[in-house]
Scaffold this active site. Structure first.
Site, mmCIF file in Angstrom:
data_model
loop_
_atom_site.group_PDB
_atom_site.id
_atom_site.type_symbol
_atom_site.label_atom_id
_atom_site.label_comp_id
_atom_site.label_asym_id
_atom_site.label_seq_id
_atom_site.Cartn_x
_atom_site.Cartn_y
_atom_site.Cartn_z
ATOM 1 N N GLY A 14 14.392 -66.549 -21.837
ATOM 2 C CA GLY A 14 14.108 -65.285 -21.154
ATOM 3 C C GLY A 14 15.244 -64.293 -21.324
ATOM 4 O O GLY A 14 15.490 -63.446 -20.459
ATOM 5 N N GLY A 16 15.653 -61.784 -23.268
ATOM 6 C CA GLY A 16 15.345 -60.443 -23.754
ATOM 7 C C GLY A 16 15.515 -59.350 -22.734
ATOM 8 O O GLY A 16 15.571 -58.164 -23.075
ATOM 9 N N ILE A 19 17.732 -60.961 -15.830
ATOM 10 C CA ILE A 19 18.781 -61.941 -15.559
ATOM 11 C C ILE A 19 19.191 -62.673 -16.833
ATOM 12 O O ILE A 19 20.369 -62.943 -17.066
ATOM 13 C CB ILE A 19 18.298 -62.942 -14.475
ATOM 14 C CG1 ILE A 19 18.168 -62.217 -13.123
ATOM 15 C CG2 ILE A 19 19.249 -64.124 -14.357
ATOM 16 C CD1 ILE A 19 17.437 -63.019 -12.056
ATOM 17 N N ASP A 38 13.598 -65.750 -26.511
ATOM 18 C CA ASP A 38 12.614 -65.018 -25.723
ATOM 19 C C ASP A 38 11.328 -64.946 -26.549
ATOM 20 O O ASP A 38 11.367 -65.086 -27.778
ATOM 21 C CB ASP A 38 13.130 -63.597 -25.423
ATOM 22 C CG ASP A 38 12.408 -62.929 -24.262
ATOM 23 O OD1 ASP A 38 12.986 -62.874 -23.161
ATOM 24 O OD2 ASP A 38 11.270 -62.458 -24.455
ATOM 25 N N TYR A 157 3.113 -68.077 -8.380
ATOM 26 C CA TYR A 157 4.550 -67.934 -8.652
ATOM 27 C C TYR A 157 5.403 -68.734 -7.654
ATOM 28 O O TYR A 157 6.320 -69.460 -8.060
ATOM 29 C CB TYR A 157 4.925 -66.450 -8.597
ATOM 30 C CG TYR A 157 6.359 -66.143 -8.970
ATOM 31 C CD1 TYR A 157 6.755 -66.078 -10.304
ATOM 32 C CD2 TYR A 157 7.320 -65.908 -7.992
ATOM 33 C CE1 TYR A 157 8.068 -65.793 -10.642
ATOM 34 C CE2 TYR A 157 8.638 -65.615 -8.328
ATOM 35 C CZ TYR A 157 9.000 -65.561 -9.654
ATOM 36 O OH TYR A 157 10.295 -65.281 -9.989
#
Length: 246
Positions: A14, A16, A19, A38, A157
């Site tokens: 992640g 890209g 965080i 990513d 989520y």
């Protein structure tokens, strides 16, 4: 390159945006060579450019929900660096918010597959590579405060991130004998592309409920991740660190 992570190879999912991007920058600042991955290759190439050219950093495209995609990245990393990363940060995550009664099953599956199964696949493949190479390591998973508080519209989520916390405790027990630590960071509401889309009234409510009366910044999460990645946290294992502003 000097710093608490000098000579270490780190992989961030992640990477890209949000965080993940800031974590990549901080790990590089602390001396690590960074493999930033990513689904969006262009975004992660921009992340690598932002690190400067002093280290042999790499950008790779990867879908964490695909074991084949993860295997390709692991193979490419081993081919280039001869060893697996000893720091792995699992910060890839997606949202598909809706009320439970309106949520398509496909949106539930997508979030679980990326956030929970993706973390499981990463721990499995990169953990095995570290163990096979007999390397000491640190793996950091990114959960969320809504794993604990719940949040309207996030019946996919919230449990995906609660699962990440539970998995962190289990895998920390399994990997501890190999001197590989597994911890989680539990962010509150952070200024990222993911929270930019929230309605203003929701943002206002979040701020009112936070003791510091503001959203967090990605750097404030990334600093804790960098700490957990380093030997400064050498006796922390299987723990979750809340970073929420109170």
């Amino acid at each position: 390159m000097s710093g608490p992570l000098a000579g270490r190879l780190a992989l961030v999912t992640g990477a890209g945006s949000g965080i993940g991007r800031i974590t990549s920058q901080l790990l590089a600042r602390d001396g690590a060579v960074v493999v930033a991955v990513d689904r969006n290759l262009q975004a992660v190439e921009e992340t690598i450019k932002s690190l400067g050219g002093q280290n042999d950093n790499t950008a790779l495209e990867m879908d964490v929900s695909s074991s084949a995609s993860i295997s390709q990245v692991l193979d490419a990393t081993l081919a280039k660096y001869k060893n697996p990363p000893t720091i792995v940060v699992n910060s890839a995550g997606i949202t598909r918010d809706n009320f439970l009664l309106k949520m398509p099953e496909s949106d539930f599956d997508a979030v679980i597959n990326v956030n929970l199964k993706g973390t499981w696949l990463m721990l499995q493949q990169f953990g095995k590579a570290m163990i096979d190479a007999k390397l000491t390591g640190s793996m950091v998973n990114v959960s969320s405060i809504v794993a604990r508080s719940g949040n309207i519209g996030q019946s996919n989520y919230s449990p995906s991130k609660a699962g990440v916390e539970a998995m962190t405790k289990v895998v920390a027990r399994e990997f501890g004998r190999y001197n590989i630590r597994v911890n989680a960071v539990v962010p509150g509401f952070i200024e990222t592309p993911m929270t930019n889309d929230l309605p203003q009234k929701v943002k206002d409510m979040v701020v009112m409920q936070c003791a510091l009366r503001r959203f967090g910044k990605p750097q404030e999460i990334a600093e804790v991740i960098a700490f957990l990645a380093s030997d400064k946290s050498s006796y922390m294992n299987g723990t979750s660190v809340e970073v929420t502003g109170g």
